[in-house]
Design an enzyme around this catalytic site. Structure first.
Site, short mmCIF file in Angstrom:
data_model
loop_
_atom_site.label_atom_id
_atom_site.label_comp_id
_atom_site.label_asym_id
_atom_site.label_seq_id
_atom_site.Cartn_x
_atom_site.Cartn_y
_atom_site.Cartn_z
N LYS A 18 0.84 -1.22 0.00
CA LYS A 18 0.00 0.00 0.00
C LYS A 18 0.87 1.27 0.00
O LYS A 18 0.66 2.17 -0.80
CB LYS A 18 -0.94 0.03 1.23
CG LYS A 18 -1.86 -1.16 1.34
CD LYS A 18 -2.78 -1.06 2.53
CE LYS A 18 -2.09 -1.09 3.88
NZ LYS A 18 -1.40 -2.35 4.21
N ARG A 93 -9.97 0.67 8.30
CA ARG A 93 -9.54 -0.69 8.58
C ARG A 93 -10.60 -1.46 9.36
O ARG A 93 -10.36 -2.62 9.72
CB ARG A 93 -8.29 -0.64 9.43
CG ARG A 93 -7.03 -1.17 8.78
CD ARG A 93 -5.94 -0.74 9.70
NE ARG A 93 -4.72 -1.43 9.56
CZ ARG A 93 -3.66 -0.90 8.96
NH1 ARG A 93 -3.74 0.24 8.34
NH2 ARG A 93 -2.54 -1.55 8.98
N ARG A 132 11.89 -5.53 4.84
CA ARG A 132 11.50 -4.13 4.67
C ARG A 132 12.39 -3.18 5.47
O ARG A 132 12.73 -3.44 6.62
CB ARG A 132 10.05 -3.91 5.09
CG ARG A 132 9.70 -2.42 5.01
CD ARG A 132 8.27 -2.16 5.00
NE ARG A 132 7.61 -2.64 6.18
CZ ARG A 132 6.33 -2.45 6.43
NH1 ARG A 132 5.60 -1.82 5.54
NH2 ARG A 132 5.79 -2.91 7.52
N ARG A 165 11.09 -1.45 11.01
CA ARG A 165 9.99 -1.11 11.92
C ARG A 165 9.90 -2.11 13.06
O ARG A 165 10.09 -3.29 12.87
CB ARG A 165 8.67 -1.09 11.13
CG ARG A 165 8.21 0.31 10.80
CD ARG A 165 7.07 0.33 9.83
NE ARG A 165 5.91 -0.47 10.21
CZ ARG A 165 4.79 -0.53 9.50
NH1 ARG A 165 4.69 0.16 8.38
NH2 ARG A 165 3.79 -1.28 9.88
N ARG A 176 -0.55 -9.20 13.16
CA ARG A 176 -1.13 -8.20 12.25
C ARG A 176 -1.93 -8.88 11.14
O ARG A 176 -2.98 -8.37 10.73
CB ARG A 176 -0.02 -7.33 11.66
CG ARG A 176 0.50 -6.30 12.66
CD ARG A 176 1.86 -5.76 12.28
NE ARG A 176 1.90 -5.08 11.02
CZ ARG A 176 3.01 -4.92 10.28
NH1 ARG A 176 4.15 -5.40 10.70
NH2 ARG A 176 2.95 -4.29 9.14
#
Ligand code: AP5
Ligand code: MG
Length: 220
Positions: A18, A93, A132, A165, A176
């Site tokens: 996203k 969400r 990431r 992160r 998640r």
């Protein structure tokens, strides 16, 4: 697309791309990217009360409560740079957030033009999380294998330091993903029933996903 309807949303599980796609699409459309996750991370960095509250949930991989999230996004959407629209990344969400968004947009004489749902198989999502890296200053996403920066550890855009992160640890990523299935995935049907859902295969190269999203937006 009519000028008054330039509000779009990107919907998809954690790591579906996203943020990566939003950064490209906002340049194309000339509207700001509003990422609820980035807004929370800015609040954490600035040690605001909202940030301290949100961090408890984010570190566990849970959603921040609706009333906190809705208030924060509403305030952001009422700023001047959103007069011509915005690309929402990671909001709404939950169904209550989607209903609140409708109300916010009615209040500015607008409506959601399209929701782009980015689908990616779960095993691919987990692999993406591990690699990431994010820019500390502008929030740009990179991937050590699939989308590395030109110089290791340094953002191509502004030279900022890249970091991993807190919530990209394997056990938090799993939580998640579960939270996405339970609380966010019902939005796919919610927006399909409304006739504004565009589904895109997110398990392709970053450029190919961007092409499909551009096409979906141009078809409006
Ligand atoms: P948020 O920051 O929104 O995290 P998320 O939804 O978990 O999504 P990510 O940012 O992890 O992934 P992404 O889809 O943006 O993928 P990216 O482009 O980075 O939210 C964090 C937390 O904040 C939540 O857990 C919650 O606690 C809270 N929160 C946020 N919004 C909320 C809300 N509305 N309500 C309540 N709580 C909320 O890409 C991922 C990686 O893959 C990158 O390394 C990238 O380079 C790579 N990649 C991207 N596309 C491709 C591709 N096509 N091929 C290969 N690699 C790719
Ligand atoms: Mg993101």
């Amino acid at each position: 697309m009519p000028v008054e309807s330039r509000f779009l949303a990107l919907l998809g599980p954690p790591m579906s791309g996203k943020g990566t796609q939003a950064a490209r699409l906002t340049q194309l459309l000339g509207i700001p990217q509003i990422s609820s996750g980035d807004l929370f991370r800015d609040n954490i960095k600035n040690q605001t009360n909202l940030g301290l509250e949100a961090k408890k949930y984010m570190d566990r991989g849970d959603l921040v409560p609706d009333e906190v999230t809705i208030g924060m996004v509403k305030e952001r959407l009422h700023r001047e740079d959103c007069l011509r629209g915005a690309l929402l990344d990671g909001f709404p969400r939950t169904i209550p957030q989607a209903e609140a968004l409708d109300e916010i947009l009615v209040g500015v004489d607008a409506s959601l033009a399209v929701v782009i749902s980015v689908a990616v198989p779960e095993d691919v999502l987990v692999e993406r999380a591990c690699g990431r890296r994010i820019c500390r200053t502008c929030g740009q996403s990179y991937h050590l294998k699939f989308g590395p920066p030109k110089a290791p550890g340094i953002c191509d855009e502004d030279g900022g330091e890249l970091y991993q992160r807190n919530d990209d640890k394997p056990e938090t990523v799993r939580q998640r993903l579960e939270v996405y299935q339970a609380q966010t995935s019902p939005l796919v049907e919610f927006y399909r029933a409304r006739g504004i859902l565009q589904e895109v295969n997110g398990d392709q190269t970053i450029d190919d996903v961007a092409d499909d999203i551009r096409q979906a937006v141009n078809e409006l």
